[in-house]
Design a protein around this motif. Structure first.
Motif, mmCIF file in Angstrom:
data_model
loop_
_atom_site.group_PDB
_atom_site.id
_atom_site.type_symbol
_atom_site.label_atom_id
_atom_site.label_comp_id
_atom_site.label_asym_id
_atom_site.label_seq_id
_atom_site.Cartn_x
_atom_site.Cartn_y
_atom_site.Cartn_z
ATOM 1 N N UNK A 378 0.964 -1.184 0.007
ATOM 2 C CA UNK A 378 0.018 -0.042 0.034
ATOM 3 C C UNK A 378 0.800 1.215 -0.058
ATOM 4 N N UNK A 379 1.958 1.220 0.892
ATOM 5 C CA UNK A 379 2.819 2.528 1.014
ATOM 6 C C UNK A 379 3.427 2.703 -0.508
ATOM 7 N N UNK A 380 4.019 1.683 -1.042
ATOM 8 C CA UNK A 380 4.704 1.614 -2.394
ATOM 9 C C UNK A 380 3.708 2.109 -3.390
ATOM 10 N N UNK A 384 4.171 5.538 -5.422
ATOM 11 C CA UNK A 384 4.506 5.515 -7.022
ATOM 12 C C UNK A 384 3.295 6.436 -7.802
ATOM 13 N N UNK A 385 2.202 6.680 -7.322
ATOM 14 C CA UNK A 385 1.011 7.281 -8.014
ATOM 15 C C UNK A 385 1.528 8.872 -7.844
ATOM 16 N N UNK A 386 1.819 9.312 -6.422
ATOM 17 C CA UNK A 386 1.837 10.504 -6.212
ATOM 18 C C UNK A 386 3.201 11.272 -6.914
ATOM 19 N N UNK A 663 -6.184 3.814 -9.758
ATOM 20 C CA UNK A 663 -4.906 3.487 -10.049
ATOM 21 C C UNK A 663 -4.109 3.492 -9.063
ATOM 22 N N UNK A 664 -4.311 3.873 -7.725
ATOM 23 C CA UNK A 664 -3.813 3.559 -6.670
ATOM 24 C C UNK A 664 -4.119 2.203 -6.069
ATOM 25 N N UNK A 665 -5.261 1.978 -6.368
ATOM 26 C CA UNK A 665 -6.209 0.502 -5.879
ATOM 27 C C UNK A 665 -5.266 -0.531 -6.782
ATOM 28 N N UNK A 666 -5.320 -0.198 -7.934
ATOM 29 C CA UNK A 666 -4.655 -1.328 -8.900
ATOM 30 C C UNK A 666 -3.293 -1.719 -8.522
ATOM 31 N N UNK A 667 -2.517 -0.542 -8.366
ATOM 32 C CA UNK A 667 -1.011 -0.815 -8.020
ATOM 33 C C UNK A 667 -1.178 -1.259 -6.737
ATOM 34 N N UNK A 668 -1.765 -1.144 -5.980
ATOM 35 C CA UNK A 668 -2.032 -1.832 -4.421
ATOM 36 C C UNK A 668 -2.019 -3.329 -4.603
ATOM 37 N N UNK A 669 -3.225 -3.523 -5.387
ATOM 38 C CA UNK A 669 -3.668 -5.107 -5.430
ATOM 39 C C UNK A 669 -2.884 -5.866 -6.327
ATOM 40 N N UNK A 670 -2.108 -5.407 -7.271
ATOM 41 C CA UNK A 670 -1.054 -6.144 -7.852
ATOM 42 C C UNK A 670 0.013 -6.379 -7.083
ATOM 43 N N UNK A 671 0.517 -5.506 -6.175
ATOM 44 C CA UNK A 671 1.493 -6.114 -5.337
ATOM 45 C C UNK A 671 1.021 -6.832 -4.209
ATOM 46 N N UNK A 672 -0.327 -6.828 -3.708
ATOM 47 C CA UNK A 672 -0.902 -7.508 -2.671
ATOM 48 C C UNK A 672 -1.027 -9.050 -3.070
ATOM 49 N N UNK A 673 -1.273 -9.248 -4.298
ATOM 50 C CA UNK A 673 -1.650 -10.595 -5.048
ATOM 51 C C UNK A 673 -0.490 -11.328 -5.712
ATOM 52 N N UNK A 674 0.695 -10.542 -5.511
ATOM 53 C CA UNK A 674 1.775 -11.215 -6.056
ATOM 54 C C UNK A 674 2.323 -12.764 -5.243
#
Length: 722
Positions: A378-380, A384-386, A663-674
Motif C-alpha cells: 500500500x505504501x509503495x 508511485x502514483x504521487x 490507479x492507486x487501488x490497482x497498483x496496491x492490489x497487483x502488489x498484494x496478490x503477488x
C-alpha cells in the motif's frame, strides 16, 4: 713602756675554723625542660619606603585583603559545614540503588504483526534492567566519554567542568547557566531521579509537567542538584550511579533505558552492542528526539562519529577500532527501518482498552492483524502514483485500507507521509462524503427485495419536491440520459437518476437500514440524496461495509487486535475471534451484487482498476465539485479502499474516483496478490433476460392493394399468355 716600732696587736682573736676537706664532686641536678615559648603573632613587617601617601594606600589594601581573607575562610568553613549537614541529611533519605532502576510512571506497549514479529512500540519502553557490569563495555565508555570524562574522579560535582561551561556560555552570548550546564553524570542522574521526588497524579496536571519541573534550571535547583549528587557519591558506587543512569535515561523513540533503546533501534540486547551502535546511543542523550535514528539516520550517524572521536581521544578505543567504526556506521534493524504501520499502530492503540494502552502502568504485548508485506504494498502504491501522476507541489492527500473479508485489517495508510506516528489518520478519522461509492447499498436493498440485476429502470429527467428544500432534480455526471436500463448497467455506469429511483421504490428507510447494518455508523442523510452518497463516512467504515458484500452479505466490524497480554505472561487478557456479525442480505443477493460490481471494473467507470490476472469488483465515487474521490473494491481474497482529497475540502483538479484512486487501488492490489493464486469472485451471473417476440408491423392498405393487383396481373398473364 713604749710600743713604737711594733704593730699593735688585735684586740679580738681571729675566728678559728676547720680546714674544709676537699668536697666530693656533686652530680648536677637534671635541668628542667623549659616550657615552650608561646608563639606570638608575628608582627607585620612595618611598611617602609616611599612617601606618606604610598605607604597609606599600601597599608589600606593590606587591611582590605586581610579582611577579605578573614571573612572568606570563615564563610567557607560555615558553608562547608552547612553543605556537609545537607549532604548527610540527603544521604539518609536515599533508597537502595536497585529500587531506582525503573522510574517509569507508565508502562509500554509492544505491537506484533500477524506473524509474531515486532513492528511498533508505544508508551514508555523499558526492556529490562541492565547494570554497568552487564552492558556492552563500549556503551559504558561511550556514555562516560560523551557525558562526563572525569566521572571516575569527582565527588559528584566538577568545578573544572562548571567553570568551562560558564566560560562557553558567556562567550556565546548566553547567561552563565544557559546552554552548557557543566553537570556531571551524577548530577544528571540526580535530575533523572527528580531529587527523590516521585510522580504524584494528585499533585501534577500531567507527567509531562512533572518532568518539566524536574528539568527546570535555576541557582536554587543547581544547589539542590549538587547536594543530591554528592550524597549519591557517598551512598553509591560509581557503577551503581552509572547503572541508574543507563536505566533511566531517555534515548528517543519512547525508549527509556539502554536495553529498550538497543532493542528499539538495533533488535539486540544492550550487552551485544558494537562500538558504532554504542556511540549512536550515547549520541542520543544530548537531544533524543532530534538525533533519533528513526527520524534521521544520517544525522544520527554523524553524531555517532563525534562520539567515536571522543572515545578514541580519551583512550577507550584504539585508532584502528575508531577507523573501523567510522567506516561501518550503525544501521537500524529491519523492524526499526521499516517503521511499518504507524497509522495502523495508532488505530489499534485508540481502539483497545485505554487502561491497557494509553494509560497502562504495565508492560503490554498486543498481537495484531497487520501483514507487513501488504502494508509495504500500500505504501509503495501511494508513493508511485504521487511521484508519477500528481503534479509537484500538490497538497492532495490519500488513504488506503486493506482487509480480509472477515474484517481483519491487514494494512493502513493514513496519508502521503507513511513513516509517522501520532499523525492525523485520514483512513479512520476523516469523515468525508462518499459519493457514488454508496450506490452498492442502494442496489443491495433492491436485490434483497427480489429485484434482479436484469430488472430495469428508466434513466430520464427526474425531479422531486423535497419538503423544506423545494424542487430537486438529480442529473447524471455526463448530463445525458440513457433511457430504460438494467440495474447492472445503471451501477456499471454510475447513473444518478436510476439510483435515486431505485432507492425511492425500495424505500429510503430500508436503504438506510441496510447501509447501517453493513457497518456505516455515521449519520446518514434522510432525503433521496442519500442514494448519491450525500452522507459522510470514513474509509475504514466503507471498506468494512464492502467486506460484508464479499463475505456473502454478513456485517463486518473491522478489527486489528488479535490478543493482548502482559509482558512475560502466556495467557492473554483479551482476544478477538473475528469481525463477522449478523447477516444483512441474502447470500444470493450479495453474489448478484458482486456480479454487478464486477461489471463496473470490466466495462464501467472503474476500468482503470482492472487487474491483469484475476477478477475484481468495486465502485467509484466522486462527490460534488470533486472534493472527494473514492475507489473501494475487492478480489476473492482482499478488500481495499482508497480515498483522495484535500484536508481543507478544496476541490480536486481533474480527479474522479475512476482516475487516480482506481490507479492507486490497482497498483496496491497487483502488489498484494503477488504469489497469491487467482481465485474467481463468489458471484452469480444472472440468466440473460427473455427475448420477447416483437409483432410484425402491419403494412398499410395501399401497399396491400398494390401487392394484390400485381398478383392478379401475374395470373392473367399466365392464363392468356400475355
Amino acid at each position: 713602756m713604749s710600743n713604737s716600732g711594733r704593730k699593735s696587736p688585735r684586740l679580738v682573736a681571729d675566728k678559728r675554723t676547720r680546714t674544709p676537706k676537699k668536697a666530693a664532686k656533686k652530680k648536677p641536678a637534671p635541668k628542667k625542660k623549659a616550657a615552650p615559648k608561646r608563639k606570638t603573632r608575628a608582627k607585620r613587617k612595618p611598611i617602609t619606603g616611599g612617601n606618606m601617601i604610598t605607604r597609606f594606600f599600601r597599608r589600606f589594601f593590606r587591611w582590605v585583603f586581610g579582611l577579605i581573607w578573614a571573612i572568606t575562610w570563615r564563610v567557607t568553613a560555615v558553608v562547608t559545614l552547612v553543605v556537609g549537614i545537607a549532604v548527610a541529611l540527603t544521604y539518609v533519605t536515599l533508597e537502595d540503588a536497585d529500587t531506582l532502576l525503573d522510574g517509569r510512571a507508565r508502562g509500554s506497549v509492544t505491537l506484533m504483526d500477524r506473524y509474531g514479529e515486532v513492528f511498533a512500540w508505544r508508551g514508555d519502553q523499558f526492556g529490562g534492567v541492565v547494570t554497568a557490569q552487564n552492558v556492552s563495555r563500549h556503551l559504558k565508555n561511550a556514555v562516560v566519554a560523551t557525558e562526563d570524562r572525569r566521572f571516575k574522579y569527582h565527588i559528584g560535582i566538577d568545578p573544572i567542568g562548571i567553570a568551562s561551561a560558564v566560560k562557553i556560555n558567556l562567550r556565546e552570548g548566553r547567561g552563565p547557566l544557559q546552554g552548557h550546564g557543566g553537570s556531571t553524570l551524577t548530577q544528571q542522574t540526580a535530575k533523572l531521579l527528580c531529587f527523590g521526588s516521585e510522580y504524584d497524579e494528585a499533585e501534577w496536571d500531567s507527567e509531562a509537567d512533572y518532568i518539566a519541573d524536574c528539568r527546570r534550571t535555576s541557582l536554587t535547583r543547581k544547589a539542590k542538584e549538587a547536594i543530591y549528587a554528592m550524597a549519591m557519591e557517598v551512598a553509591y558506587t560509581k557503577d551503581e550511579i552509572l547503572s541508574i543512569y543507563l536505566n533511566r535515561a531517555y534515548f528517543g523513540g519512547g525508549a527509556y533505558g539502554a536495553e529498550a533503546a538497543a532493542q528499539r533501534y538495533f533488535g539486540k540486547g544492550a550487552a551485544q552492542l558494537t562500538i558504532g551502535e554504542s556511540a549512536m546511543l550515547a549520541g542520543l542523550l544530548t537531544a533524543p528526539s532530534t538525533f533519533a535514528p528513526t527520524n534521521n539516520l544520517e544525522r544520527s550517524q554523524n553524531r555517532a562519529s563525534v562520539v567515536v572521536g571522543l572515545m578514541q581521544d580519551q583512550g577507550h578505543i584504539s585508532a584502528t577500532d575508531a577507523a573501523t567504526a567510522l567506516a561501518s556506521p550503525a544501521v537500524l534493524s529491519d523492524a526499526a527501518e521499516a517503521q511499518a504501520g504507524g497509522y495502523f499502530a495508532d488505530w489499534v492503540m485508540a481502539t483497545a482498552p485505554q487502561y491497557f494502552t494509553r494509560d497502562t502502568t504495565e508492560d503490554v504485548v498486543i498481537r495484531t492483524t497487520l501483514d507487513p508485506r501488504l502494508q509495504q504494498a500500500a505504501e509503495d502504491a501511494v508513493k508511485l502514483i504521487f511521484e508519477t501522476k500528481v503534479r509537484e507541489g500538490s497538497k492532495a492527500q490519500a488513504a488506503v485500507v486493506i482487509m480480509s473479508a472477515d474484517g481483519a485489517v491487514r494494512a493502513m495508510v493514513g496519508g502521503r507521509k507513511t513513516k509517522v506516528s501520532g499523525a492525523f489518520n485520514r483512513a479512520t478519522q476523516a469523515k468525508r462524503q462518499t459519493g457514488s461509492a454508496f450506490k452498492p447499498f442502494v442496489y443491495a436493498t433492491a436485490l434483497e427485495l427480489g429485484e434482479s440485476p436484469n430488472s430495469t429502470v428508466v434513466d430520464e429527467p427526474y425531479c422531486l419536491n423535497i419538503p423544506g428544500s423545494g424542487r430537486w432534480c438529480p442529473k447524471n455526471y455526463n448530463k445525458k440520459y440513457a433511457g430504460r436500463v438494467s440495474l447492472t448497467s445503471a451501477l456499471q455506469h454510475s447513473l444518478n437518476v436510476p439510483a435515486v429511483k431505485v432507492a425511492e421504490r425500495s424505500g429510503l428507510d430500508l436503504v438506510r437500514q441496510v447501509a447501517t447494518d453493513f457497518g456505516i455508523e455515521s449519520d446518514l442523510a434522510a432525503g433521496p440524496a442519500l442514494a448519491l452518497g450525500a452522507s459522510e463516512s470514513t474509509l475504514l467504515e466503507m471498506s468494512g461495509a464492502y467486506a460484508g458484500i464479499l463475505n456473502g452479505g454478513s456485517s463486518v466490524t473491522p478489527y486489528g487486535l488479535v490478543d493482548l497480554r502482559l509482558q512475560g505472561d502466556d495467557e492473554p487478557l483479551m482476544t478477538t475471534e473475528g469481525g463477522i456479525g449478523e447477516r444483512v442480505i441474502r447470500e444470493q443477493a450479495a453474489k448478484e451484487l458482486i456480479y454487478m460490481m464486477n461489471k463496473v471494473v470490466t466495462s464501467g467507470t472503474g476500468q482503470r482498476a482492472k487487474l491483469p490476472d484475476r477478477e475484481a469488483a468495486g465502485k467509484t465515487g466522486t462527490t460534488q465539485a470533486a472534493r472527494d474521490a473514492w475507489f473501494v473494491g475487492f478480489t476473492a481474497d482482499y478488500v481495499a479502499g482508497v480515498w483522495m482529497g484535500y484536508d481543507d475540502n478544496k476541490p480536486l483538479s481533474g480527479v474522479t474516483g475512476g482516475g487516480l484512486p482506481a490507479e492507486i487501488w490497482r497498483e496496491t492490489m497487483v502488489r498484494v496478490n503477488e504469489g497469491v493464486p487467482a481465485k474467481p469472485l463468489p458471484m452469480i451471473v444472472p440468466a440473460p433476460p427473455k427475448q420477447v417476440a416483437q409483432p410484425t408491423p402491419r403494412k398499410n392498405k395501399k401497399s396491400r392493394r398494390k401487392k394484390r393487383d400485381s398478383l392478379i396481373e401475374s395470373v392473367i398473364k399466365d392464363i392468356f399468355g400475355q
